[in-house]
Design a protein around this motif. Structure first.
Motif, short mmCIF file in Angstrom:
data_model
loop_
_atom_site.label_atom_id
_atom_site.label_comp_id
_atom_site.label_asym_id
_atom_site.label_seq_id
_atom_site.Cartn_x
_atom_site.Cartn_y
_atom_site.Cartn_z
N THR A 146 48.95 35.39 148.45
CA THR A 146 49.06 36.00 147.12
C THR A 146 50.31 36.86 147.02
O THR A 146 50.99 36.88 145.98
N ALA A 147 50.62 37.60 148.08
CA ALA A 147 51.85 38.40 148.08
C ALA A 147 53.08 37.51 148.06
O ALA A 147 54.12 37.88 147.49
N SER A 148 52.97 36.32 148.65
CA SER A 148 54.08 35.36 148.60
C SER A 148 54.35 34.94 147.16
O SER A 148 55.51 34.77 146.76
N VAL A 149 53.28 34.75 146.38
CA VAL A 149 53.43 34.44 144.96
C VAL A 149 54.14 35.60 144.25
O VAL A 149 55.05 35.39 143.44
N ALA A 150 53.74 36.82 144.57
CA ALA A 150 54.37 37.99 143.95
C ALA A 150 55.85 38.06 144.32
O ALA A 150 56.70 38.36 143.47
N ILE A 151 56.18 37.79 145.58
CA ILE A 151 57.57 37.82 146.03
C ILE A 151 58.39 36.77 145.28
O ILE A 151 59.48 37.07 144.76
N ALA A 152 57.89 35.55 145.22
CA ALA A 152 58.64 34.47 144.56
C ALA A 152 58.83 34.76 143.07
O ALA A 152 59.89 34.50 142.51
N THR A 153 57.79 35.29 142.44
CA THR A 153 57.88 35.58 141.01
C THR A 153 58.87 36.70 140.75
O THR A 153 59.73 36.60 139.86
N ALA A 154 58.76 37.79 141.52
CA ALA A 154 59.69 38.91 141.32
C ALA A 154 61.12 38.50 141.65
O ALA A 154 62.07 38.94 140.99
N ARG A 188 66.79 32.20 140.01
CA ARG A 188 66.38 31.27 141.06
C ARG A 188 64.97 30.78 140.75
O ARG A 188 64.19 31.47 140.10
N ASP A 189 64.65 29.58 141.22
CA ASP A 189 63.30 29.06 141.03
C ASP A 189 62.54 28.93 142.35
O ASP A 189 61.41 28.44 142.38
N ALA A 190 63.17 29.39 143.44
CA ALA A 190 62.50 29.39 144.74
C ALA A 190 63.19 30.42 145.62
O ALA A 190 64.36 30.78 145.40
N VAL A 191 62.47 30.91 146.61
CA VAL A 191 63.02 31.90 147.52
C VAL A 191 62.48 31.62 148.91
O VAL A 191 61.33 31.21 149.08
N ALA A 209 58.06 29.44 138.67
CA ALA A 209 58.67 29.12 137.37
C ALA A 209 58.38 30.26 136.41
O ALA A 209 57.21 30.52 136.08
N VAL A 210 59.42 30.98 135.98
CA VAL A 210 59.25 32.11 135.08
C VAL A 210 60.01 31.87 133.78
O VAL A 210 60.95 31.07 133.73
N SER A 211 59.61 32.58 132.75
CA SER A 211 60.33 32.51 131.47
C SER A 211 60.10 33.83 130.73
O SER A 211 59.18 34.58 131.04
N GLN A 212 60.95 34.07 129.75
CA GLN A 212 60.84 35.28 128.95
C GLN A 212 60.42 34.91 127.54
O GLN A 212 61.07 34.10 126.87
#
Length: 397
Positions: free
Chosen positions: A321-329, A346-349, A363-366
């Motif tokens: 779950t923290a990995s999801v938070a890291i990738a999203t942030a 970026r779309d991956a880290v 995958a993020v968007s505003q």
């Protein structure tokens, strides 16, 4: 003197990602434990061997770490277009409580495989050979997770050559998709991915001072701080933190301050009963280091370093779950995680953690000025370690 005999409960001991736990089918639990409440909590605590003032779990199935003090309850899904409901309990090692406030991303992998093992997926959807898509309703946080589970000869394929840093032996790869993983309904932001409304805040931490922090709810509520701001390089291994009581006190103070600022708790003392969330992760730009498994990690091969606290200790790898938070942030320009990774979009880290490295996509968007995350993707593996029955004293719950 009369003695209450032990009872037998069908159970499966399973590794998922870098965690392991005891998995139950809901219908196999004693009637009093099939509903949330004290009886369920007492039962799971007794299975794990908690609370244990010796912090060893000698008289239970737990492993006396945050990664191994876990229970999972799986049942046919109550939600349309889902196969199973997955409920996760983080059992405190030495304190008398079970934390139901969040998900375990690692054991989400096990939930997908267990759903097939337990026969909860429509046989018509299970290929003889190929990938089975298992749709999981994560009941702690009301989110959808899709597990892509390999199947060979109609059975879950558990062996393979997929290697995961933090796990000793290779296994079959399971791809996880976390759909719309930002938590909802908590915090002053009313369910916003950044609950304070800011990408970076100044967090006043008693006994520590003012720190820059990025607070996010994607995957799991997480407080990110810069490693350098709290006296670290970001390449630390477990002993540096876990053998230093002053460091543990400092990091817990950051967690409590973040929980208050995010609106997860109303008073500092409430943090004692909410140890699973939020997480604290300290980040730094990439640098060379040697992992806990003596693997050389090169700065050129990662985007940043990240170290995460889980249940009061530095995690040996990285929680899913923290990995999801890291990738999203990391995908949102301007957060501390994004800046540690060099900025930009970026779309991956790929980040370094104490046991090695991990790549996670997001995958993020505003939308209308607010950032949202639609999906995060990572690979894990899962394997049954033992199955049969657990035994607990009949008067334990």
């Amino acid at each position: 003197m009369s003695h209450t005999p032990q009872i037998k409960i069908p159970a499966t001991y399973m590794r998922g990602g870098t965690s392991k736990g005891v998995f139950f089918r809901l219908e196999d639990l004693p009637a009093s434990a099939q509903q949330p409440g004290a009886a369920r909590d007492r039962l799971l605590q007794r299975v794990i061997g908690s609370p244990d003032p010796y912090a060893k779990h000698t008289d239970g199935m737990g492993g006396a770490t945050s990664s191994t003090s876990k229970c999972v309850i799986i049942s046919p899904s109550s939600k349309p277009d889902h196969d199973v409901d997955y409920l996760y309990g983080q059992v405190s090692i030495d304190i008398d409580f079970v934390d139901w406030s969040g998900n375990c991303g690692n054991l989400s992998t096990g939930a997908g495989a267990f759903a097939l093992h337990a026969g909860y997926v429509d046989p018509a959807r299970v290929p003889q050979n190929g990938i089975c898509e298992v749709r999981i309703w994560q009941a702690n946080i009301n989110k959808t997770i899709i597990a892509h589970v390999p199947v060979t000869d109609g059975q879950v394929q558990e062996t393979g050559d997929f290697e995961l840093d933090g796990v000793t032996f290779p296994a079959a790869e399971i791809v996880l998709e976390f759909i719309d993983p930002a938590d909802e309904g908590e915090g002053e932001g009313g369910g916003a991915m950044f609950p304070t409304g800011n990408l970076v805040d100044t967090l006043d931490v008693p006994g520590v001072g003012a720190l820059q922090a990025t607070m996010i709810t994607a995957g799991i509520p997480t407080v990110f701080v810069n490693a350098v701001d709290i006296g670290y390089t970001g390449a630390e291994l477990q002993p540096v933190i876990n053998d230093d009581n002053a460091a543990l006190i400092k990091l817990e103070a950051i967690r409590v301050a973040g929980a208050l600022r995010m609106g997860l708790i109303k008073a500092p003392e409430e943090a004692l009963k909410r140890q699973h969330t939020p997480k604290v992760v300290f980040v730094a730009p990439p640098q060379d280091y040697v992992s806990s498994g003596n693997k050389q990690i090169h700065a050129a091969d990662i985007d940043l370093n990240a170290r995460a606290m889980s249940m009061g200790k530095l995690h040996h790898a990285m929680m899913g779950t923290a990995s999801v938070a890291i990738a999203t942030a990391a995908a949102v320009p301007g957060t501390l995680v994004n800046l540690a990774a060099g900025g930009g979009q970026r779309d991956a880290v790929r980040f370094g953690h104490p046991s090695g490295t991990l790549r996670v996509g997001a995958a993020v968007s505003q939308v209308d000025g607010q950032w949202t995350v639609t999906k995060a993707v990572m690979s894990r593996s899962a394997r049954i370690l033992m199955e049969g029955w657990v035994r607990v004293p009949g008067d334990a719950f």
